[in-house]
Enzyme design. Sequence first.
Site, PDB file in Angstrom:
ATOM      1  N   ASP A 294      43.839   5.443 -56.505  1.00 23.83           N
ATOM      2  CA  ASP A 294      45.011   6.049 -57.129  1.00 23.83           C
ATOM      3  C   ASP A 294      45.371   7.366 -56.439  1.00 23.83           C
ATOM      4  O   ASP A 294      44.502   8.113 -55.992  1.00 23.83           O
ATOM      5  CB  ASP A 294      44.689   6.308 -58.602  1.00 23.83           C
ATOM      6  CG  ASP A 294      45.841   6.938 -59.364  1.00 23.83           C
ATOM      7  OD1 ASP A 294      46.841   6.238 -59.592  1.00 23.83           O
ATOM      8  OD2 ASP A 294      45.729   8.129 -59.719  1.00 23.83           O
ATOM      9  N   GLU A 319      47.216   3.769 -53.122  1.00 21.24           N
ATOM     10  CA  GLU A 319      48.552   3.994 -53.657  1.00 21.24           C
ATOM     11  C   GLU A 319      49.138   5.225 -52.978  1.00 21.24           C
ATOM     12  O   GLU A 319      48.931   6.358 -53.409  1.00 21.24           O
ATOM     13  CB  GLU A 319      48.501   4.203 -55.174  1.00 21.24           C
ATOM     14  CG  GLU A 319      49.873   4.462 -55.785  1.00 21.24           C
ATOM     15  CD  GLU A 319      49.834   5.346 -57.021  1.00 21.24           C
ATOM     16  OE1 GLU A 319      50.717   5.199 -57.872  1.00 21.24           O
ATOM     17  OE2 GLU A 319      48.927   6.206 -57.126  1.00 21.24           O
ATOM     18  N   ASP A 402      53.539   1.369 -63.231  1.00 18.06           N
ATOM     19  CA  ASP A 402      54.375   2.573 -63.170  1.00 18.06           C
ATOM     20  C   ASP A 402      55.856   2.237 -63.014  1.00 18.06           C
ATOM     21  O   ASP A 402      56.702   2.727 -63.757  1.00 18.06           O
ATOM     22  CB  ASP A 402      53.963   3.439 -61.970  1.00 18.06           C
ATOM     23  CG  ASP A 402      52.692   4.216 -62.201  1.00 18.06           C
ATOM     24  OD1 ASP A 402      52.461   4.641 -63.340  1.00 18.06           O
ATOM     25  OD2 ASP A 402      51.932   4.404 -61.238  1.00 18.06           O
TER      26      ASP A 402
END
Length: 547
Positions: A294, A319, A402
Amino acid sequence: GLRVARLRIPDMTRGIPCLNPRCIPHGTNLGSTRRHARGVRTSGAPKRESPPPSSSSMGNSPSRPGSPSLAGPRAGTPTRLRYDVSTGVSTDDAPALAPDQTPAASADPFSANYASVMLQGFHWRSCNARELGLTADRSWYGEVLANIPALVQTGVDAVWLPPPSHSVSPEGYLPQRLYDLDSRYGTKEELKALCRELKAAGIKPMADIVINHRCAEAQSSDGRWNIFTGRMAWDQRAITTDNPEYGGQGNGGTGEDYGPAPNIDHTQDWVRNDIKEWLHWMKNDIGFGGWRFDFVKGYAGHFTGEYVGDTTPYVSVGEHWVSCNYNHSHLEYNQDSHRQSTYDWCNSTGGNTAAFDFTTKGILQEAVRNREYWRLSDSQGNPAGFCGSWPTHAVTFLENHDTGSTLQHWPFPTERLPEGYAYILTHPGTPTVFYDHWKDHALQEDIQRLIDIRHRVGLKCNAAVQIEKAEDGCYAAHVGHPAVGVERGPCKEIDMSKPSLCMKLGPADWSPNQGRVGDTKWKVMASGDGWAVWENVRFLSAEQRSR
């Protein structure tokens, strides 16, 4: 069972009060539950794409030209299924793979011999699924476990699971005690059982690794929240000096500052050693087979490379989410600098980690929304996204927790989702299917047919692409096995001695048989509103040809 009472975190649908001030700096806007839950600041998060321009403003569109490590077993690696897919009943003739029985990761984690389709195995509300009635009175881990037979049937071979550690936010993106795996998604024992059964079914479980930041549990003598407890009992020295709110005494940060929580100082040897020890425990004791990192732009990529190199997971993807290039409200045609930033990050890891292809998502959703399919070809005639610059390291997707789900930060146009999957499931890179889409009855059949075609043709992350047309109203491409080896970068030369496919998007008329693509005959094997996929007749069975 799920230890909801232990965390004392209320349902996200009602919003989260300020339960943990040490992770929410003074002045943070709490008006958005997303910002509070994960701390994404307005200035740091990619902007939501503007609505499609009206027909009267189409003349303002930008000018267009001319008008991991998805590490994995080598091909043929045997897997042992514990499920009868037709009945969903476990069998005892193929015992589960214990974590230490997992074959060692390939020395070349991005071997072109590895074909994969990933699934994001959760959405934004999965942490509250039981309370919201989204599961049959079981934890989210139990829900995924119950769906393993369907995952096998779909042809998915990697599942990205939510952040497993104890967290201030129920979604898991503000972690505190990394070794405490009793969360809103289920218990540690449920998680171990899920990983065991996924691996027994030939599916690699991926953990969502949040190590850019960590929330403290105690205050230092000056009243700042910077003391960590548990097996990783750190103090101020583990925090970067970039955000004075937390009184960090480590070194300066090596990436973008993340304001809502103490940023971990990865330059400290003892911090990295603790993280590597935890990752090894997650792999060997819990049973994970891969990592999804992340917010990787928060710390230098070579640290991710070090963690991956030390733990040798099957699957590794970061990410790296930065905003696409816009000219006011219009997405610019040239996104080379955007995909280059992703390329540079992957390169900074030493090349052992892939990245989610946000460039392709941004271009593709704009192309299908406005029928501007010229966007899908770059100035060199290659796919315009990251999958067109370093395809083996591109993890393509349409939506995640998201961008879509209930947050809708940067959504793909819903009515064009079939077109989107027709693109990513037939193109280079490693395609990822979002859980909500996999469960959507309106999309299931199309997704399944496209995955079946990808597997039948044998497309891999390094697939070769010859774009046949890219203009208003139509995109068409011939995709197959590369005829030449390319270490990095795209390939246009297709090996016609092996199966290949042709596909098209858009309302305009196009057929590979009209243009004699590949000097062979083609048969439509799947189609829908605005898309179609053909296969080379030479490689179809008699039954497939007669359908």
